[in-house]
Design an enzyme around this catalytic site. Structure first.
Site, PDB file in Angstrom:
ATOM      1  N   ASP A 116     -12.094 -16.898   9.281  1.00 13.14           N
ATOM      2  CA  ASP A 116     -10.770 -16.481   8.827  1.00 13.14           C
ATOM      3  C   ASP A 116      -9.921 -16.213  10.070  1.00 13.14           C
ATOM      4  OD1 ASP A 116      -8.503 -15.197   7.969  1.00 13.14           O
ATOM      5  OD2 ASP A 116      -9.541 -13.776   6.651  1.00 13.14           O
TER       6      ASP A 116
ATOM      7  N   LYS B 100      -0.376 -16.653   8.455  1.00 14.27           N
ATOM      8  CA  LYS B 100       0.488 -15.783   9.274  1.00 14.27           C
ATOM      9  C   LYS B 100       1.431 -16.530  10.233  1.00 14.27           C
ATOM     10  CE  LYS B 100      -1.341 -11.288   8.501  1.00 14.27           C
ATOM     11  NZ  LYS B 100      -2.703 -10.941   8.091  1.00 14.27           N
TER      12      LYS B 100
ATOM     13  N   TYR C 152       0.814  -1.216   0.000  1.00 22.86           N
ATOM     14  CA  TYR C 152       0.000   0.000   0.000  1.00 22.86           C
ATOM     15  C   TYR C 152       0.849   1.268   0.000  1.00 22.86           C
ATOM     16  CZ  TYR C 152      -4.063  -2.949   0.642  1.00 22.86           C
ATOM     17  OH  TYR C 152      -5.028  -3.884   0.448  1.00 22.86           O
TER      18      TYR C 152
ATOM     19  N   TYR D  48     -11.237  -7.660   7.213  1.00 26.68           N
ATOM     20  CA  TYR D  48     -10.116  -7.727   6.267  1.00 26.68           C
ATOM     21  C   TYR D  48      -9.825  -9.196   5.973  1.00 26.68           C
ATOM     22  CZ  TYR D  48      -5.684  -7.466   3.941  1.00 26.68           C
ATOM     23  OH  TYR D  48      -4.693  -7.617   3.000  1.00 26.68           O
TER      24      TYR D  48
HETATM   25  C1  LIG Z   1      -3.296 -10.989   6.695  1.00 22.36           C
HETATM   26  C2  LIG Z   1      -4.659 -11.511   6.569  1.00 22.36           C
HETATM   27  C3  LIG Z   1      -5.114 -12.098   5.367  1.00 22.36           C
HETATM   28  C4  LIG Z   1      -4.276 -12.149   4.121  1.00 22.36           C
HETATM   29  O1  LIG Z   1      -3.120 -12.921   4.268  1.00 22.36           O
HETATM   30  P1  LIG Z   1      -1.869 -12.685   3.275  1.00 22.36           P
HETATM   31  O2  LIG Z   1      -0.889 -13.730   3.697  1.00 22.36           O
HETATM   32  O3  LIG Z   1      -1.401 -11.283   3.507  1.00 22.36           O
HETATM   33  O4  LIG Z   1      -2.377 -12.900   1.891  1.00 22.36           O
HETATM   34  C5  LIG Z   1      -6.402 -12.592   5.341  1.00 22.36           C
HETATM   35  N1  LIG Z   1      -7.203 -12.534   6.420  1.00 22.36           N
HETATM   36  C6  LIG Z   1      -6.803 -11.993   7.593  1.00 22.36           C
HETATM   37  C7  LIG Z   1      -7.729 -11.975   8.755  1.00 22.36           C
HETATM   38  C8  LIG Z   1      -5.521 -11.456   7.702  1.00 22.36           C
HETATM   39  O5  LIG Z   1      -5.139 -10.889   8.852  1.00 22.36           O
END
Ligand SMILES: *Cc1c(COP(=O)(O)O)cnc(C)c1O
Length: 434
Positions: free
Chosen positions: A249, A278, A20, A148
């Site tokens: 997620d 992550k 970004y 997100y």
């Molecule tokens: C960081 C994140 C993503 C995306 O993961 P990337 O490895 O950056 O593609 C998706 N969902 C959540 C909740 C995140 O924190």
């Protein structure tokens, strides 16, 4: 080859996109020379404590000997093989551990290359599932605002429409359904009225909804908000009632960050589909996974395609799987639960008084996450510089100044982070008050 620091940074500014960023008004970047434990050593000489765990991922610290060894051993065995028709021990052991650690009922695992891809995979699973059941009208998603889920197109289509600038991509991006974000926070008493908008979306659109996707309990990059576990419980019930899949997620929240191994455990629910990423590899390599129930997997496999329609080149990368296996073992061996509980206690103690600060709107702590919501947006370049000069690495966005330190941080190192935070939040000049 360029080898002096000034020229390298100049080339970086002139040619390289960062997350970004603008190519005409670039913000300064800091060059990392080495990293050890919770410290980043910058080329300019400073040693800074990483309060971000490099975006939630480096839970065991940098240059960790156990993780280093796991990868070195795998390099000497084999670094990569295609996953089509071939398999290997690192991937099998990883998937077995994931099935064991994640909430009961998630039995099938898809290894993805990044968080965003894991979300794409989850969405495809939901669509193929509904298609297999003959419910071809169920081809949209429902989500909650302030979310997100990543930067690829399907993931972006369920990010907050305002933060995600959806109007920029309209015509190319699927239009999904958005419920108002929950307002009642984790620590408050729940009230059914918080569910009003979500229930309305379900009753209006359930015939077109394949899945509800959300970040359980903690909304990360879309606002750093913590919501009530009863809201999440109600999401599970509404999904069951309307024959909609629940996608959790947990890319940011997974592996202990919120005080439970997975945030879904705060509400004692199992989603139909779960995304992790992550911290999965302790921040060593990019790797993510999408798990689903036997019902989802079997229904997909009985459908028109007969297979699940996804398969990346680097699927199940053995180096990444080896790092993940070592990281998950370390998590248990290090007793992540007491590490996170200790951090939570200290963050609560050392940040709470900031609630009274003139520049602060709100302070919230959950697990190893501390958030200061300021009254005004920060001046990024200035605040970043002040943090670095004071020996810490903290990267705010907008009004949110937050930390999620490595689990291995010592009480003294954590106090350093919170005391610098307290000092800098008190400085009027770091905020854009215009
Ligand atoms: C960081 C994140 C993503 C995306 O993961 P990337 O490895 O950056 O593609 C998706 N969902 C959540 C909740 C995140 O924190």
């Amino acid at each position: 080859m360029i080898n002096n620091c000034t020229d390298l940074l100049q080339y970086d500014q002139d040619h390289i996109w960062h997350p970004y960023t603008s190519m005409t008004k670039p913000l300064p970047s800091y060059m990392v020379e080495s990293a050890q434990g919770v410290y980043l050593k910058l080329a300019s000489g400073e040693k800074v404590i990483d309060g971000m765990s490099s975006w939630w991922s480096v839970v065991h610290g940098y240059n960790n000997p156990v993780l280093n060894d796991a990868i070195k051993q795998q390099v000497d065995t084999f670094s990569h093989v295609m996953f089509g028709g071939l398999t290997h021990e690192p991937a099998i052991n990883l998937c077995k551990t994931l099935v064991e650690l994640t909430p009961q009922g998630l039995e099938k695992v898809f290894l993805a290359d990044s968080g965003s891809v894991a979300v794409e995979v989850a969405i495809k699973m939901a669509l193929q599932y509904q298609h297999s059941k003959g419910k071809t009208d169920k081809n949209r998603l429902l989500t909650i605002k302030n979310g997100y889920h990543g930067d690829t197109f399907a993931a972006m289509s369920v990010c907050d429409p305002v933060n995600g600038m959806h109007q920029l991509f309209s015509g190319f991006m699927t239009e999904n359904y958005f419920a108002d974000a929950p307002q009642i926070s984790f620590a408050e008493d729940f009230d059914e009225s918080d569910l009003h908008s979500l229930k309305e979306q379900f009753s209006l659109h359930h015939q077109n909804i394949a899945a509800l996707i959300l970040e359980p309990i903690v909304q990360g990059a879309g606002g750093m908000r913590f919501y009530h576990q009863d809201y999440l419980k109600a999401c599970r019930d509404l999904c069951d009632q309307y024959d909609v899949l629940l996608i959790a997620d947990e890319i940011a929240t997974g592996f202990g960050r919120t005080g439970k191994l997975f945030a879904c455990e705060h509400a004692s629910i199992t989603p139909d589909i779960l995304c992790v990423g992550k911290a999965l590899t302790g921040g060593y390599m990019t790797l993510a996974a999408t798990l689903c129930t036997t019902d989802v997997a079997e229904t997909i496999s009985k459908g028109e395609a007969g297979v699940f329609m996804h398969g990346p080149t680097f699927m199940g990368n053995p180096l990444a799987c080896a790092a993940a296996n070592a990281s998950l073992k370390l998590l248990i061996d290090n007793d992540w639960h007491s590490q996170v509980a200790t951090i939570e206690q200290q963050l609560t103690l050392e940040l709470s008084s900031l609630k009274l600060n003139k520049n602060v709107q709100d302070v919230r702590v959950l697990g190893a996450i501390g958030v200061i919501e300021a009254k005004h947006s920060v001046n990024m370049a200035l605040i970043q510089k002040m943090f670095v000069e004071n020996g810490v690495w903290i990267r705010p966005f907008g009004k949110l100044i937050y930390i999620m330190p490595p689990f291995v941080i010592s009480p003294e190192e954590l106090s350093k982070l919170t005391s610098v935070l307290s000092e800098i939040v008190d400085c009027d000049e770091v905020f854009d008050k215009g």
